[in-house]
Structure formats: structure tokens, C-alpha cells
Design a protein around this motif. Structure first.
Motif, PDB file in Angstrom:
ATOM      1  N   GLY A 125       0.811  -1.219   0.000  1.00 16.84           N
ATOM      2  CA  GLY A 125       0.000   0.000   0.000  1.00 16.84           C
ATOM      3  C   GLY A 125       0.840   1.262   0.000  1.00 16.84           C
ATOM      4  N   PRO A 126       1.762   1.414  -0.949  1.00 18.99           N
ATOM      5  CA  PRO A 126       2.651   2.585  -0.964  1.00 18.99           C
ATOM      6  C   PRO A 126       1.875   3.868  -1.266  1.00 18.99           C
ATOM      7  CG  PRO A 126       2.830   1.388  -3.033  1.00 18.99           C
ATOM      8  CD  PRO A 126       1.954   0.555  -2.136  1.00 18.99           C
ATOM      9  N   ASP A 127       2.546   5.005  -1.050  1.00 18.98           N
ATOM     10  CA  ASP A 127       1.895   6.271  -1.377  1.00 18.98           C
ATOM     11  C   ASP A 127       1.739   6.395  -2.893  1.00 18.98           C
ATOM     12  OD1 ASP A 127       4.281   7.341  -2.535  1.00 18.98           O
ATOM     13  OD2 ASP A 127       4.959   8.021  -0.582  1.00 18.98           O
ATOM     14  N   ALA A 128       1.000   7.408  -3.308  1.00 13.93           N
ATOM     15  CA  ALA A 128       0.605   7.528  -4.718  1.00 13.93           C
ATOM     16  C   ALA A 128       1.811   7.569  -5.658  1.00 13.93           C
ATOM     17  CB  ALA A 128      -0.258   8.767  -4.915  1.00 13.93           C
ATOM     18  N   ALA A 129       2.850   8.314  -5.265  1.00 15.77           N
ATOM     19  CA  ALA A 129       4.013   8.464  -6.147  1.00 15.77           C
ATOM     20  C   ALA A 129       4.731   7.130  -6.334  1.00 15.77           C
ATOM     21  CB  ALA A 129       4.967   9.508  -5.577  1.00 15.77           C
ATOM     22  N   VAL A 130       4.936   6.412  -5.233  1.00 17.48           N
ATOM     23  CA  VAL A 130       5.618   5.119  -5.321  1.00 17.48           C
ATOM     24  C   VAL A 130       4.751   4.111  -6.066  1.00 17.48           C
ATOM     25  CG1 VAL A 130       6.610   3.206  -4.001  1.00 17.48           C
ATOM     26  CG2 VAL A 130       6.923   5.559  -3.213  1.00 17.48           C
ATOM     27  N   ARG A 131       3.442   4.163  -5.826  1.00 18.93           N
ATOM     28  CA  ARG A 131       2.538   3.234  -6.511  1.00 18.93           C
ATOM     29  C   ARG A 131       2.592   3.442  -8.023  1.00 18.93           C
ATOM     30  NH1 ARG A 131      -1.805   4.696  -4.348  1.00 18.93           N
ATOM     31  NH2 ARG A 131      -2.724   5.886  -6.060  1.00 18.93           N
ATOM     32  N   SER A 132       2.547   4.692  -8.468  1.00 20.17           N
ATOM     33  CA  SER A 132       2.585   4.965  -9.909  1.00 20.17           C
ATOM     34  C   SER A 132       3.889   4.483 -10.531  1.00 20.17           C
ATOM     35  CB  SER A 132       2.408   6.467 -10.159  1.00 20.17           C
ATOM     36  OG  SER A 132       1.134   6.912  -9.736  1.00 20.17           O
ATOM     37  N   GLN A 133       4.991   4.750  -9.850  1.00 23.96           N
ATOM     38  CA  GLN A 133       6.289   4.304 -10.356  1.00 23.96           C
ATOM     39  C   GLN A 133       6.340   2.781 -10.450  1.00 23.96           C
ATOM     40  OE1 GLN A 133       9.582   5.450  -7.891  1.00 23.96           O
ATOM     41  NE2 GLN A 133      11.121   4.760  -9.332  1.00 23.96           N
ATOM     42  N   THR A 134       5.819   2.132  -9.431  1.00 26.51           N
ATOM     43  CA  THR A 134       5.843   0.665  -9.404  1.00 26.51           C
ATOM     44  C   THR A 134       4.952   0.082 -10.491  1.00 26.51           C
ATOM     45  OG1 THR A 134       6.211   0.753  -7.007  1.00 26.51           O
ATOM     46  CG2 THR A 134       5.494  -1.356  -7.933  1.00 26.51           C
ATOM     47  N   GLU A 135       3.765   0.657 -10.667  1.00 26.23           N
ATOM     48  CA  GLU A 135       2.854   0.164 -11.701  1.00 26.23           C
ATOM     49  C   GLU A 135       3.447   0.357 -13.090  1.00 26.23           C
ATOM     50  OE1 GLU A 135      -1.459   0.731  -9.452  1.00 26.23           O
ATOM     51  OE2 GLU A 135      -0.744   2.270 -10.835  1.00 26.23           O
ATOM     52  N   MET A 136       4.157   1.475 -13.302  1.00 24.09           N
ATOM     53  CA  MET A 136       4.789   1.704 -14.603  1.00 24.09           C
ATOM     54  C   MET A 136       5.849   0.645 -14.875  1.00 24.09           C
ATOM     55  SD  MET A 136       4.748   3.722 -17.249  1.00 24.09           S
ATOM     56  CE  MET A 136       5.257   2.492 -18.425  1.00 24.09           C
ATOM     57  N   ARG A 137       6.658   0.361 -13.871  1.00 23.23           N
ATOM     58  CA  ARG A 137       7.707  -0.651 -14.057  1.00 23.23           C
ATOM     59  C   ARG A 137       7.112  -2.042 -14.250  1.00 23.23           C
ATOM     60  NH1 ARG A 137      12.763   0.922 -10.034  1.00 23.23           N
ATOM     61  NH2 ARG A 137      12.959   3.100 -10.672  1.00 23.23           N
ATOM     62  N   THR A 161      -1.360  10.551 -14.128  1.00 23.74           N
ATOM     63  CA  THR A 161      -0.182  10.668 -13.266  1.00 23.74           C
ATOM     64  C   THR A 161       0.990  11.276 -14.018  1.00 23.74           C
ATOM     65  OG1 THR A 161       0.822   8.520 -13.819  1.00 23.74           O
ATOM     66  CG2 THR A 161      -0.957   8.511 -12.183  1.00 23.74           C
ATOM     67  N   GLY A 162       2.081  11.466 -13.311  1.00 22.49           N
ATOM     68  CA  GLY A 162       3.293  11.983 -13.945  1.00 22.49           C
ATOM     69  C   GLY A 162       3.921  11.010 -14.909  1.00 22.49           C
ATOM     70  N   TYR A 163       3.446   9.772 -14.887  1.00 18.61           N
ATOM     71  CA  TYR A 163       3.976   8.754 -15.798  1.00 18.61           C
ATOM     72  C   TYR A 163       3.137   8.620 -17.067  1.00 18.61           C
ATOM     73  CZ  TYR A 163       7.209   7.294 -12.181  1.00 18.61           C
ATOM     74  OH  TYR A 163       8.227   7.268 -11.249  1.00 18.61           O
ATOM     75  N   ALA A 164       2.232   9.556 -17.299  1.00 20.18           N
ATOM     76  CA  ALA A 164       1.357   9.474 -18.473  1.00 20.18           C
ATOM     77  C   ALA A 164       2.135   9.393 -19.790  1.00 20.18           C
ATOM     78  CB  ALA A 164       0.390  10.656 -18.495  1.00 20.18           C
ATOM     79  N   PRO A 165       3.156  10.230 -20.033  1.00 20.46           N
ATOM     80  CA  PRO A 165       3.876  10.125 -21.307  1.00 20.46           C
ATOM     81  C   PRO A 165       4.508   8.746 -21.508  1.00 20.46           C
ATOM     82  CG  PRO A 165       4.394  12.196 -20.217  1.00 20.46           C
ATOM     83  CD  PRO A 165       3.645  11.366 -19.222  1.00 20.46           C
ATOM     84  N   GLU A 166       5.139   8.239 -20.450  1.00 23.49           N
ATOM     85  CA  GLU A 166       5.785   6.934 -20.525  1.00 23.49           C
ATOM     86  C   GLU A 166       4.754   5.824 -20.718  1.00 23.49           C
ATOM     87  OE1 GLU A 166       8.399   6.491 -17.255  1.00 23.49           O
ATOM     88  OE2 GLU A 166       9.289   4.614 -17.989  1.00 23.49           O
ATOM     89  N   ALA A 167       3.623   5.959 -20.017  1.00 24.17           N
ATOM     90  CA  ALA A 167       2.579   4.937 -20.107  1.00 24.17           C
ATOM     91  C   ALA A 167       1.951   4.916 -21.492  1.00 24.17           C
ATOM     92  CB  ALA A 167       1.506   5.195 -19.043  1.00 24.17           C
ATOM     93  N   LEU A 168       1.714   6.095 -22.068  1.00 22.77           N
ATOM     94  CA  LEU A 168       1.119   6.162 -23.399  1.00 22.77           C
ATOM     95  C   LEU A 168       2.073   5.635 -24.467  1.00 22.77           C
ATOM     96  CD1 LEU A 168      -0.639   9.627 -23.026  1.00 22.77           C
ATOM     97  CD2 LEU A 168      -1.788   7.464 -23.562  1.00 22.77           C
ATOM     98  N   GLU A 169       3.350   5.883 -24.281  1.00 22.37           N
ATOM     99  CA  GLU A 169       4.319   5.326 -25.233  1.00 22.37           C
ATOM    100  C   GLU A 169       4.318   3.800 -25.161  1.00 22.37           C
ATOM    101  OE1 GLU A 169       9.050   5.512 -26.499  1.00 22.37           O
ATOM    102  OE2 GLU A 169       8.306   6.804 -24.880  1.00 22.37           O
ATOM    103  N   LEU A 170       4.266   3.274 -23.934  1.00 25.29           N
ATOM    104  CA  LEU A 170       4.214   1.822 -23.791  1.00 25.29           C
ATOM    105  C   LEU A 170       2.923   1.263 -24.381  1.00 25.29           C
ATOM    106  CD1 LEU A 170       5.443  -0.793 -22.774  1.00 25.29           C
ATOM    107  CD2 LEU A 170       4.427  -0.339 -20.524  1.00 25.29           C
TER     108      LEU A 170
END
Length: 223
Positions: A125-137, A161-170
Motif C-alpha cells: 500500500g505505498p503512497d501515490a508516487a511510489v505506486r505509480s512508479q511501481t505500476e509503470m515498471r 499521473t506523472g507517468y502518463a507520457p511513458e505509459a502512453l508510449e508503452l
């Protein structure tokens, strides 16, 4: 208490009151003091743990820098990461240590092991920032394993999230692997737009190459 006429009656009344209430009063006082000192001890313990975790995590960062800058084997960094994770799994330091373990597993092509580490982080149950990073990886690991549906489910949840560009590219990469070049081009362009919206300097030259390649193919097909 009542007003008693003699000293003897006052003493007897105090004895009765003590028998009826004294033990519970002392117990309540002991509990209250125990709560105060227990809280202080717990707080001190937490601070000590955080300090120890921070010091060990600094060692992990130094070991990781040696891996990246000098090409040293990952064994020392992996050992430190496992130690931090095992000892401080309830702290954010432990969660980041697991992210490093996942990274080293990916470097060795051990995608199942990497996925397990990333799923462990999410289970904490990490905080939002760590969760987003983990889900992206984790989405990237699923993509590497050919688990496109699972990867897509994760990237769809990262749009805000801040990972939107990376997520959309993937997402574009997934669509391209599935034979949907038109959908991939749309996703790549959305990734570029998301990058501009976040005012992030372009550090993904491959994204521009993917867009240009698919756009030229599209134009060739139309001509």
C-alpha cells in the motif's frame, strides 16, 4: 464522600473507598503512564529505525552508482537491497529497495522475479508516487513477458499521473506488437502531447523516431 462525625469513621470510609475504587484508580494511572512512556518508546524506536534504514539505503545508492558508472557486478547492491527490504519492509526505504531488486532482475532478464518484487511493493500500500512508479515498471515487465493485457490494464490507470507520457508510449508499443499500427501512432502522439503538457524536456528520442516512422508509413499507404 460523605461528612463523617469521627476520625474513625473517616478512616473506615477511606478503607472502603480504597477497596472499591483504589485498585482500579491505580490501574488507570499505570495504564495512562504506560501509554505515555510506551508512545515515547515506540516513537524513539521508529526514529531509530528510520535513521538506520536511511544509512543503509545510502550504502545501496552508492553500490548502485558503482554498478551504473563502473559496470561492477550487481551482487553487492542486490545484497544491500535485500537487507533493507527484509529489515525495513514497513518503511518506504524497504519499498524502494524492492524496486532496486526488480531493476537488477530485469538487467539479468529475470522478469518473473522482477514482477514478484514489484507486486510485493504494491501489496504494501505505498503512497501515490511510489505506486505509480511501481505500476509503470510492472507494466514494462509484463510487456517484456508478452503479457499485453496485464500491461495495458496498468498503463490505462496511469493517464492522470506523472507517468502518463511513458505509459502512453508503452501503450503504443503494445498496440504495435499486436499489429495495430494506426492505434500505436495515436498513442505515441498522445504521449508526445502529454509530455508537452507536463512541460517536461524531451528525453525520449525514440518516441519521435516511432512517430516519424509510423507517420511516414501512413503517408506512403495513402499516396
Amino acid at each position: 464522600m460523605e461528612t463523617y462525625r469521627t476520625e474513625e469513621e473517616q478512616v473506615e470510609a477511606l478503607k472502603r473507598w480504597w477497596q472499591e475504587n483504589g485498585k482500579s484508580t491505580v490501574f488507570a494511572v499505570v495504564l495512562a503512564l504506560g501509554g505515555v512512556f510506551g508512545w515515547r518508546a515506540w516513537s524513539d524506536h521508529q526514529q531509530n529505525q528510520a535513521g538506520e534504514a536511511s544509512a543503509m539505503f545510502d550504502q545501496l545508492l552508492a553500490a548502485d552508482a558503482a554498478v551504473q558508472n563502473t559496470g561492477r557486478p550487481t551482487s553487492t547492491a542486490e545484497t544491500l537491497a535485500e537487507t533493507v527490504k527484509s529489515a525495513y519492509g514497513s518503511l518506504t526505504y524497504g519499498q524502494f529497495a524492492a524496486l532496486y531488486k526488480a531493476k537488477y532482475a530485469v538487467m539479468k532478464g529475470e522478469y518473473s522475479a522482477a514482477a514478484e518484487e514489484l507486486q510485493w511493493v504494491l501489496s504494501k500500500g505505498p503512497d501515490a508516487a511510489v505506486r505509480s512508479q511501481t505500476e509503470m515498471r510492472l507494466a514494462q515487465v509484463y510487456f517484456a513477458q508478452g503479457e499485453y493485457d496485464q500491461a495495458t490494464a496498468l498503463v490505462e490507470g496511469l493517464n492522470g499521473t506523472g507517468y502518463a507520457p511513458e505509459a502512453l508510449e508503452l501503450k503504443g508499443d503494445i498496440l504495435l506488437e499486436q499489429g495495430d499500427a494506426d492505434g500505436a501512432l495515436v498513442a505515441y502522439r498522445e504521449a508526445k502531447a502529454a509530455q508537452k503538457a507536463q512541460q517536461v524536456p524531451s528525453q525520449r528520442p525514440m518516441l519521435d523516431m516511432k512517430i516519424n516512422d509510423l507517420a511516414s508509413n501512413e503517408q506512403g499507404a495513402q499516396s
